[in-house]
Design a protein around this motif. Sequence first.
Motif, PDB file in Angstrom:
ATOM      1  N   GLU B   6       0.785  -1.057   0.065  1.00 25.39           N
ATOM      2  CA  GLU B   6      -0.624  -0.231  -0.031  1.00 25.39           C
ATOM      3  C   GLU B   6       0.965   1.418  -0.451  1.00 25.39           C
ATOM      4  O   GLU B   6       1.424   1.508   1.096  1.00 25.39           O
ATOM      5  N   SER B   7       1.115   1.823  -1.054  1.00 20.52           N
ATOM      6  CA  SER B   7       1.916   3.395  -0.939  1.00 20.52           C
ATOM      7  C   SER B   7       1.659   3.313  -2.540  1.00 20.52           C
ATOM      8  O   SER B   7       1.358   2.100  -3.396  1.00 20.52           O
ATOM      9  N   ILE B   8       1.896   4.966  -2.773  1.00 21.99           N
ATOM     10  CA  ILE B   8       1.995   5.427  -3.898  1.00 21.99           C
ATOM     11  C   ILE B   8       2.757   5.309  -4.426  1.00 21.99           C
ATOM     12  O   ILE B   8       4.128   5.130  -4.548  1.00 21.99           O
ATOM     13  N   VAL B   9       3.147   4.300  -6.030  1.00 20.45           N
ATOM     14  CA  VAL B   9       3.707   3.949  -7.339  1.00 20.45           C
ATOM     15  C   VAL B   9       4.151   5.473  -7.342  1.00 20.45           C
ATOM     16  O   VAL B   9       3.387   6.245  -8.332  1.00 20.45           O
ATOM     17  N   THR B  10       5.112   5.455  -7.603  1.00 19.50           N
ATOM     18  CA  THR B  10       5.570   6.964  -8.247  1.00 19.50           C
ATOM     19  C   THR B  10       5.877   7.037  -9.845  1.00 19.50           C
ATOM     20  O   THR B  10       6.515   5.993 -10.198  1.00 19.50           O
ATOM     21  N   ARG B  11       5.271   8.365  -9.982  1.00 14.87           N
ATOM     22  CA  ARG B  11       5.781   8.326 -11.099  1.00 14.87           C
ATOM     23  C   ARG B  11       7.062   8.956 -11.171  1.00 14.87           C
ATOM     24  O   ARG B  11       7.125   9.721 -12.803  1.00 14.87           O
ATOM     25  N   LYS B  12       7.188   9.701  -9.997  1.00 14.41           N
ATOM     26  CA  LYS B  12       9.346  10.180 -11.033  1.00 14.41           C
ATOM     27  C   LYS B  12       9.986   8.915 -10.461  1.00 14.41           C
ATOM     28  O   LYS B  12      10.213   8.250 -10.873  1.00 14.41           O
ATOM     29  N   PRO B  13      11.170   9.185 -10.604  1.00 11.08           N
ATOM     30  CA  PRO B  13      12.184   8.748 -11.865  1.00 11.08           C
ATOM     31  C   PRO B  13      12.497   7.897 -10.287  1.00 11.08           C
ATOM     32  O   PRO B  13      12.600   8.994  -9.162  1.00 11.08           O
ATOM     33  N   VAL B  14      13.289   7.159 -10.598  1.00  7.39           N
ATOM     34  CA  VAL B  14      13.729   6.147  -9.031  1.00  7.39           C
ATOM     35  C   VAL B  14      14.950   5.508  -9.462  1.00  7.39           C
ATOM     36  O   VAL B  14      15.091   5.238 -10.485  1.00  7.39           O
ATOM     37  N   GLU B  15      16.332   5.676  -8.482  1.00  3.95           N
ATOM     38  CA  GLU B  15      17.562   5.590  -8.460  1.00  3.95           C
ATOM     39  C   GLU B  15      17.545   4.399  -7.754  1.00  3.95           C
ATOM     40  O   GLU B  15      17.397   4.944  -6.996  1.00  3.95           O
ATOM     41  N   GLN B  16      18.441   3.246  -8.479  1.00  8.41           N
ATOM     42  CA  GLN B  16      18.872   2.224  -7.649  1.00  8.41           C
ATOM     43  C   GLN B  16      19.972   2.154  -7.051  1.00  8.41           C
ATOM     44  O   GLN B  16      21.346   3.009  -7.615  1.00  8.41           O
ATOM     45  N   ILE B  17      19.746   2.028  -5.714  1.00  8.08           N
ATOM     46  CA  ILE B  17      21.187   2.282  -4.932  1.00  8.08           C
ATOM     47  C   ILE B  17      21.597   0.811  -4.456  1.00  8.08           C
ATOM     48  O   ILE B  17      20.494   0.412  -4.215  1.00  8.08           O
ATOM     49  N   GLU B  18      22.772   0.965  -3.661  1.00 11.48           N
ATOM     50  CA  GLU B  18      22.653   0.224  -3.297  1.00 11.48           C
ATOM     51  C   GLU B  18      22.894  -0.363  -1.430  1.00 11.48           C
ATOM     52  O   GLU B  18      22.359  -1.031  -0.873  1.00 11.48           O
ATOM     53  N   ALA B  19      22.732   0.971  -0.988  1.00 12.19           N
ATOM     54  CA  ALA B  19      22.854   1.062   0.373  1.00 12.19           C
ATOM     55  C   ALA B  19      22.781   2.644   1.092  1.00 12.19           C
ATOM     56  O   ALA B  19      22.617   3.690   0.134  1.00 12.19           O
ATOM     57  N   ALA B  20      22.103   3.026   2.447  1.00 11.88           N
ATOM     58  CA  ALA B  20      21.127   4.003   2.200  1.00 11.88           C
ATOM     59  C   ALA B  20      21.715   3.860   4.478  1.00 11.88           C
ATOM     60  O   ALA B  20      21.430   3.141   4.748  1.00 11.88           O
ATOM     61  N   THR B  21      21.869   4.927   4.775  1.00 13.05           N
ATOM     62  CA  THR B  21      21.775   5.284   5.816  1.00 13.05           C
ATOM     63  C   THR B  21      21.197   6.615   6.117  1.00 13.05           C
ATOM     64  O   THR B  21      21.551   7.178   5.855  1.00 13.05           O
TER      65      THR B  21
END
Lengths: 358, 623
Positions: B6-21
């Motif tokens: 249940e979440s908005i499927v974004t229409r904006k660009p999605v960037e794939q990353i390996e990790a985040a803090t």
Amino acid sequence: MKKKRLQNRTAREARESRIPGAAPTLARKDFESDQDVRWCPGCGDYSILAQTQRIMPELGIPREDIVFISGIGCSSRFPYYMNTYGFHTIHGRAPTIATGVKIANPELSVWVVTGDGDALSIGGNHFIHLMRRNFDLNVLLFNNRIYGLTKGQYSPTSEQGKMTKSTPLGSLDTPFNPISLALASGATFVARSLDRDPDHLRTVIKQAFEHKGTAFIEIYQNCNVFNDKTFFAYTEKETKAENTVFLEHGEPLVFGSERDKGIRLNGFHPEVVDITNGEYTIKDLIVHDRYAEDTTGANFLAQMSDTPDMPHPIGIFRSVTHPCYENLMTDQIAFAKERMGEGELEALLNAGETWTVT
Amino acid sequence: MKIQEESIVTRKPVEQIEAATILFAGDSGDGSQTIGAQMTETTALVGNDVATLPDYPAEIRAPAGSLAGVSGFQLHFSSEQIHTPGDLCDVLVAMNPAALKVHLQKLRPNGILIVNSDNFARRNLRLAGYEQNPLEDDTLTKYQVFPVELTRLTRQTLEDTALTNRQIDLCRNFFALGMILWLYNRPMDYALDWIKKTLGRKRPEFVVPNILALRAGNTYCEATEQFATSYNVKPAEFSPGTYRNIEGNMATVLGLVAASRQAGLPLVYGSYPITPASDILHGLAQYRNFGVVTMQMEDEIAAVGVAIGASFGGALGVTGSSGPGLALKSEAINLAMIAELPLVICNIQRAGPSTGMPTKTEQSDLLQMLYGRNGESPIPIVAPMRPYDCFDTVYEACRIAVKYRTPVIFLSDLYIAMGAEPWKIPKLSELPTIEPNFANGFSHNGDAFEPYLREVETLARPWAKPGTPGLEHRIGGLEKSDVTGNVSYDAENHEKMVHLRAEKVARVRQDIPPLEVFGAEEGELLLLGWGSTYGPIRTAVENCIADGVSNVAHVHIRHLNPFPSDLGEILTRFKKVLIPELNTGQLRQLIRSTYLIDALGLNKVQGQPFHVFEVEAKINELL
């Protein structure tokens, strides 16, 4: 070797075949350990040890179910001389270790042996908390108003102004009254007895054992090396009757060698009155009620020993029945099992949000 | 839980990353811990590896807006296996100027900074020690700054609810969570579920407002021009099994319950409230239905006393505390040592000396645990290396305690205790056996029961519990005569007993499995660590190896007393040995004196764990 095994088997078989409620047949000698007793000759501790060993067979419990736990000090050597389970622990901490033994196995008969320094000075905090928790165990406090094992310094029960090695000009501290302290801490059984009154001591120990809850006995004990005769006014034939009043439930407080004096309440203060000259009669005296839930009466009695010219009460100040900690814990565990079900380790480890990787 | 996306499927660009803090920070009452936990659970459930660390102030509620009142929650997640909550952050959510001031140093250059701009009024700026508004000068030019009117937007969202403004402001954290969930393309299901179930039980009037705030935060990011891109971190690869997210202290609780169950011994835990060990008491207190007895005692000494008494009585006696509490317990621990009774002591270290910094981490109690008792007092010590490892390590402490009839110290620390990460739940059949082997009426030779007649292999003495006929015996703190256990002042007996007790503890070594050498089998540099430094050291060494360094290795020891038998030989295979520790060199001192090698140190005593880059820099310096 074979003989011992046989003995063990006999003890076990005897235990298993025992009729419920029937007392095992043990004698005083069964409670004496093989260790040499090493208190100073003439020490009051000998009498307390002897009375304890004498009364044990009458309690109707097997030796293996009895545990003596002590702290540090002369009195705390006690467990080594009892042929039961025993643990000579560290200074002031016997109440905490006794608590652990009792909570681990509520079936055991647990006895704490301590002294005035051990219980009221270094172990004061544990003492008051032991009293309020009300485990079903017994505390024997040998009060000799002195540090004996360290060779004669004043203790928390020494009278103010006491000249000792550490207080050459007299001690400055106001002493504790162990009975008052126990009452204030919520103890359900509070008594005082005397090392030099074997019959009374045995009776009180037995009643302490029979009490369900924490039973506290202050025992006036003579240290004939460092504080000789400190309690002789209350223990010796010549002076005892004039200086003590023996507490009997439902009886008026009468004392004196001629049974001619009594304790009356004057306002908020107990006072000694003559019951022979017609001014007061026995009907004017305080009647002891050891079962009173309210501690006011017991506190009056306790403070008599801090009041000059008042006799020291000897006997059971208070004996009331409250729930025992170990039973409350057992009930809580049973309640939790009933409500949540008997704990399952596998389910516990897998509780909460989990996910599976295949 | 099933994720329904249940979440908005974004229409904006999605960037794939390996990790985040990500670091959430705000006033103690701002709910940073709550949304941190929600983000953690969501992230674990979508399959990332995750490691977290809360950073609390010592004060319960320091004045609002003050630097002392800032509470933070750091979360690191990845598509690879990770070992730490991360060094520098990619995202900092600062709910007020104080949170910005305290945590800005942890944000990487060009990192994302989300601030509640409504809170940057004069009073709050002054409380945080800002002369000027940092949103308006060049303080933040290095970062991507997103000022968001969190207060106004949340109030606007909830204006039709029955809540007062004051109550509405309590929902701002869920607005922020909604934003972060959008930013990292996470579903809202977990948070919604939590709001409905857990929050609903306690504060039902907040259920609908928080749901609205969460959704509004999510929608806000999608709708405004401010956020152009979102990020996605793919699931990590885990070995097959069932997982849950777990904090170190909770893993300790489960390890103790498991050991008690597997040994068939009732667990008696004596404790006194102290940060950061109290959660073990809280955790165990929930398990009365496992027969677990917890006693909150009158002081630290009573807490260990009750555990010793319970062990004497035939239970598994455990106590827990932190450094100052351990100082108080040391005399009693020594009693358990000479009485040779099983006892487990959990020390959740914090920054000392004295009261020190109760909510900050440190490893500075090692020598206290090893030596901080009068006389010759050998006691085994084990230390967990990461949050989930608390389970295995405290279980190992229980096993050693029961098998060798000795107190054992479980030496954890705040960083591990409060950190969380996914844990592969073990199968019960995989757990080592623990056999109490109580003495019985037929278990001894000779005419009388001999409480100090030792087992040949382990030198353990019999454990005879009260209630057992024929085994009545007396123990205590006075020196014991060998075999009989009677009080003895004999000179030669004393020396013999001192050596026997030492030898018994040394024999724990026979159960320690061979050490894992990670990286080069031999070579230039070995990093030797213990306890919570595992994550930063392992990550640094992994990074070096990935960069092509071939002569570096990492060994992490769980057993600190006795040392594993293969440790000495491993040390000789490397030219240099570096020991990173959060103290001034305590293990280093032990390694130097035990193995006569010139071990080097990397030491930090700031109440903070190592950053990976600090360890990497030292490795590069030495190679």
